[in-house]
Structure formats: structure tokens, C-alpha cells
Design an enzyme around this catalytic site. Sequence first.
Site, PDB file in Angstrom:
ATOM      1  N   ALA A  63       0.863  -1.178   0.000  1.00 13.60           N
ATOM      2  CA  ALA A  63       0.000   0.000   0.000  1.00 13.60           C
ATOM      3  C   ALA A  63       0.900   1.228   0.000  1.00 13.60           C
ATOM      4  CB  ALA A  63      -0.897  -0.020   1.227  1.00 13.60           C
ATOM      5  N   GLY A 108       0.736  -4.949   1.041  1.00 16.33           N
ATOM      6  CA  GLY A 108      -0.428  -5.083   0.157  1.00 16.33           C
ATOM      7  C   GLY A 108      -0.142  -5.874  -1.109  1.00 16.33           C
ATOM      8  N   GLU A 111      -0.441  -9.359  -0.062  1.00 17.69           N
ATOM      9  CA  GLU A 111      -1.867  -9.566   0.238  1.00 17.69           C
ATOM     10  C   GLU A 111      -2.701  -9.713  -1.033  1.00 17.69           C
ATOM     11  OE1 GLU A 111      -1.724  -6.071   2.788  1.00 17.69           O
ATOM     12  OE2 GLU A 111      -2.500  -7.273   4.432  1.00 17.69           O
ATOM     13  N   GLU A 131       4.634  -4.629   7.680  1.00 13.91           N
ATOM     14  CA  GLU A 131       3.837  -3.568   8.304  1.00 13.91           C
ATOM     15  C   GLU A 131       4.245  -3.206   9.730  1.00 13.91           C
ATOM     16  OE1 GLU A 131       2.605  -6.001   6.475  1.00 13.91           O
ATOM     17  OE2 GLU A 131       1.170  -5.194   5.043  1.00 13.91           O
TER      18      GLU A 131
HETATM   19  N1  CAA Z   1       4.537   3.181  -0.988  1.00 12.78           N
HETATM   20  C1  CAA Z   1       4.903   4.297  -1.625  1.00 12.78           C
HETATM   21  N2  CAA Z   1       6.000   4.419  -2.391  1.00 12.78           N
HETATM   22  C2  CAA Z   1       6.745   3.314  -2.521  1.00 12.78           C
HETATM   23  C3  CAA Z   1       6.437   2.105  -1.904  1.00 12.78           C
HETATM   24  C4  CAA Z   1       5.247   2.060  -1.110  1.00 12.78           C
HETATM   25  N3  CAA Z   1       4.840   0.936  -0.497  1.00 12.78           N
HETATM   26  N4  CAA Z   1       7.380   1.201  -2.202  1.00 12.78           N
HETATM   27  C5  CAA Z   1       8.269   1.817  -3.015  1.00 12.78           C
HETATM   28  N5  CAA Z   1       7.882   3.101  -3.201  1.00 12.78           N
HETATM   29  C6  CAA Z   1       8.566   4.124  -3.994  1.00 12.78           C
HETATM   30  C7  CAA Z   1       9.758   4.679  -3.251  1.00 12.78           C
HETATM   31  O1  CAA Z   1       9.375   5.678  -2.342  1.00 12.78           O
HETATM   32  C8  CAA Z   1      10.583   5.225  -4.404  1.00 12.78           C
HETATM   33  O2  CAA Z   1      10.019   6.455  -4.807  1.00 12.78           O
HETATM   34  P1  CAA Z   1      11.015   7.694  -5.176  1.00 12.78           P
HETATM   35  O3  CAA Z   1      11.801   7.204  -6.354  1.00 12.78           O
HETATM   36  O4  CAA Z   1      10.055   8.784  -5.494  1.00 12.78           O
HETATM   37  O5  CAA Z   1      11.863   7.915  -3.971  1.00 12.78           O
HETATM   38  C9  CAA Z   1      10.311   4.233  -5.523  1.00 12.78           C
HETATM   39  O6  CAA Z   1       9.121   3.534  -5.170  1.00 12.78           O
HETATM   40  C10 CAA Z   1      11.424   3.199  -5.685  1.00 12.78           C
HETATM   41  O7  CAA Z   1      11.623   2.603  -4.407  1.00 12.78           O
HETATM   42  P2  CAA Z   1      13.048   2.481  -3.696  1.00 12.78           P
HETATM   43  O8  CAA Z   1      13.940   3.607  -4.140  1.00 12.78           O
HETATM   44  O9  CAA Z   1      12.812   2.317  -2.228  1.00 12.78           O
HETATM   45  O10 CAA Z   1      13.575   1.133  -4.359  1.00 12.78           O
HETATM   46  P3  CAA Z   1      14.596   0.087  -3.718  1.00 12.78           P
HETATM   47  O11 CAA Z   1      14.934  -0.876  -4.805  1.00 12.78           O
HETATM   48  O12 CAA Z   1      15.704   0.764  -3.022  1.00 12.78           O
HETATM   49  O13 CAA Z   1      13.735  -0.689  -2.594  1.00 12.78           O
HETATM   50  C11 CAA Z   1      11.789  -1.802  -1.715  1.00 12.78           C
HETATM   51  C12 CAA Z   1      12.641  -1.465  -2.966  1.00 12.78           C
HETATM   52  C13 CAA Z   1      12.593  -2.738  -0.797  1.00 12.78           C
HETATM   53  C14 CAA Z   1      10.529  -2.529  -2.181  1.00 12.78           C
HETATM   54  C15 CAA Z   1      11.438  -0.514  -0.970  1.00 12.78           C
HETATM   55  O14 CAA Z   1      10.896   0.412  -1.888  1.00 12.78           O
HETATM   56  C16 CAA Z   1      10.455  -0.706   0.128  1.00 12.78           C
HETATM   57  O15 CAA Z   1      10.801  -1.178   1.193  1.00 12.78           O
HETATM   58  N6  CAA Z   1       9.167  -0.327  -0.098  1.00 12.78           N
HETATM   59  C17 CAA Z   1       8.137  -0.397   0.868  1.00 12.78           C
HETATM   60  C18 CAA Z   1       7.680  -1.833   1.095  1.00 12.78           C
HETATM   61  C19 CAA Z   1       6.669  -1.895   2.200  1.00 12.78           C
HETATM   62  O16 CAA Z   1       6.939  -1.625   3.343  1.00 12.78           O
HETATM   63  N7  CAA Z   1       5.415  -2.290   1.848  1.00 12.78           N
HETATM   64  C20 CAA Z   1       4.333  -2.424   2.779  1.00 12.78           C
HETATM   65  C21 CAA Z   1       3.549  -1.152   2.828  1.00 12.78           C
HETATM   66  S1  CAA Z   1       2.380  -1.148   4.137  1.00 12.78           S
HETATM   67  C22 CAA Z   1       1.045  -2.013   3.559  1.00 12.78           C
HETATM   68  O17 CAA Z   1       1.048  -2.563   2.477  1.00 12.78           O
HETATM   69  C23 CAA Z   1      -0.131  -1.998   4.478  1.00 12.78           C
HETATM   70  C24 CAA Z   1      -1.224  -2.924   4.115  1.00 12.78           C
HETATM   71  O18 CAA Z   1      -1.186  -4.109   4.407  1.00 12.78           O
HETATM   72  C25 CAA Z   1      -2.423  -2.433   3.480  1.00 12.78           C
END
Ligand code: CAA
Length: 258
Positions: A63, A108, A111, A131
Site C-alpha cells: 500500500a 499489500g 496480500e 507492516e
Molecule cells: N509506498 C509508496 N511508495 C513506494 C512504496 C510504497 N509501499 N514502495 C516503493 N515506493 C517508492 C519509493 O518511495 C521510491 O520512490 P522515489 O523514487 O520517489 O523515492 C520508488 O518507489 C522506488 O523505491 P526504492 O527507491 O525504495 O527502491 P529500492 O529498490 O531501493 O527498494 C523496496 C525497494 C525494498 C521494495 C522498498 O521500496 C520498500 O521497502 N518499499 C516499501 C515496502 C513496504 O513496506 N510495503 C508495505 C507497505 S504497508 C502495507 O502494504 C499496508 C497494508 O497491508 C495495506
Amino acid sequence: MGFVDYEQDGFVGLITINRPKALNALNSEVLKDLEAVIDAVDLDTTRALILTGAGSKSFVAGADIGEMSTLTKEEGEAFGKIGNDVFRKIETLPIPVIAAVNGFALGGGCEISMSCDIRICSDNAMFGQPEVGLGITPGFGGTQRLARIVGVGKAKEMIYTAFNIKADEAYRIGLVNAVYPQDELLPAAKKMAAKIAKNAPIAVRACKKAINDGLDVGMDEAIVIEEKLFGSCFETEDQVAGMTAFLNKTKVDGFKNK
Ligand code: CAA
């Protein structure tokens, strides 16, 4: 349509979540587009769907954390409901949905793959529910579906530790059915979808409903669900054609969905 593409190839539909700049993260707009695309699928002519993410790095990275960062308790709950409603729609669609997980499937993303009937993934895929590291619980069904798929102990470990697992481990614990090199993933998903589409559609749908509905109730009720769906297949053109072909030692030349 916006952040979600749809392509139809014969009986098979391909849905692609297309927001690669944010690794296909699910914000409200993506979820709205996804729901609209699912609602528009022609269920008379489509026999299986494939769900994937755009690009070669990520299926869905969760998400949208930016959007969630300022939500109140009430808004958080409402956001969870939006995701849950769309994912439940996928899970209860009459036709099978295959998740072709082509990279990160976090939060998500994991999920949404679990709301699909079957998951296959590329060898660079990574699954997890990160999360609790963000101060929240999984919110689009992760606390419920992960335990049902991989068992309570493994699900609790993954969710409490927020530890991501790679494709081989996802395969080992039964979260995915198969792992492919990246460029072979979509062809493999299409091949599986085509195999499903070749079978009698009324029977395939009845199987999906029987398995899903049966899992929600006790065995006595579950077998009655199966009996009714089993019975519902009889007298269909496809049942008559399938059995007649077997008895005549021939093959059905295309089931009709009738
Ligand atoms: N939300 C918003 N933006 C996201 C995102 C997310 N979940 N995941 C990645 N992005 C964005 C980053 O902010 C980045 O944007 P910018 O270029 O504008 O900075 C872009 O995507 C590329 O990401 P990274 O530079 O971080 O890429 P990376 O290769 O270094 O890392 C990754 C990849 C490990 C997937 C890392 O992006 C990450 O950890 N993302 C978040 C993963 C996460 O925690 N997901 C769970 C979200 S909570 C949820 O989903 C709740 C639920 O159950 C409903």
C-alpha cells in the site's frame, strides 16, 4: 485505464498494475482503477485472469506509504476497507485468477497475491508483510489469508518479524506453486491460464466456489456445498459433451460454457 492495464487474449484476461515509478504501490487511485478493470471483465467470455505488475522489479511494493502516513484512525480503517473490498472481489470472482508475481510482493502486494487463486513467481520475487516495522498491522487481509495459506506458525513468524522471504523460500512454504526465470514467468502464467480455459467453464467455476465456500465452514456443511455444485453441473451442454466424448473415446472440441 489509469494505473491498471487490461489485455484480452481469447479466453484469458491479463491485468497489469502499472505504476512502476512507485514499484506499483497501491494508492487509492490504483485501487479504484483496479476495481473498475475487474468490474469490466466480461465474465461470459473470459475463463481465467492473470494479475501482474509492470516492469521487471516489482509486482506490488505494498500500500502507498506516503498516502497512509497522515491518515487518522478512521481514515486508516476506511483505507483498509477499500483494499479489502477490492481484494475480496478478486477472491470471489467466479473465474480463477493467477498472480504472476514478478518481483517485490510486500505488504499489500503479498496480500493481493493471496487474494488470487494461484501464485507463481519469478526468481527475483520477494514476499513479506513488513507492516509492523511501519507501526501498523497488515491491512488488506494479510493477517487472515497468510495463515490460511502457509499455516498459523509461519504466518505469525513472518508478520511479527516483518522478515521478507525470497522466491525459493516462498515455494518451500507453499506460498507460491512454482518459480520461473523472470522472462519465463508470464508465458508460464499464460500456459496455465490456457489449460484452465480449455476445461468446462461451468465446472471450473463450481470448483472455485466449492473450495472457497467450503473452507469457511465445517466439513459437514462443506461437503453439502460440494454436492450442490456437483449437481449443478449435470444437464449442462458441457457435461453431456464431456462425458459423451469420453464414452466415445474422443475429445471435446471446445467447451461452450453452457
Ligand atoms: N509506498 C509508496 N511508495 C513506494 C512504496 C510504497 N509501499 N514502495 C516503493 N515506493 C517508492 C519509493 O518511495 C521510491 O520512490 P522515489 O523514487 O520517489 O523515492 C520508488 O518507489 C522506488 O523505491 P526504492 O527507491 O525504495 O527502491 P529500492 O529498490 O531501493 O527498494 C523496496 C525497494 C525494498 C521494495 C522498498 O521500496 C520498500 O521497502 N518499499 C516499501 C515496502 C513496504 O513496506 N510495503 C508495505 C507497505 S504497508 C502495507 O502494504 C499496508 C497494508 O497491508 C495495506
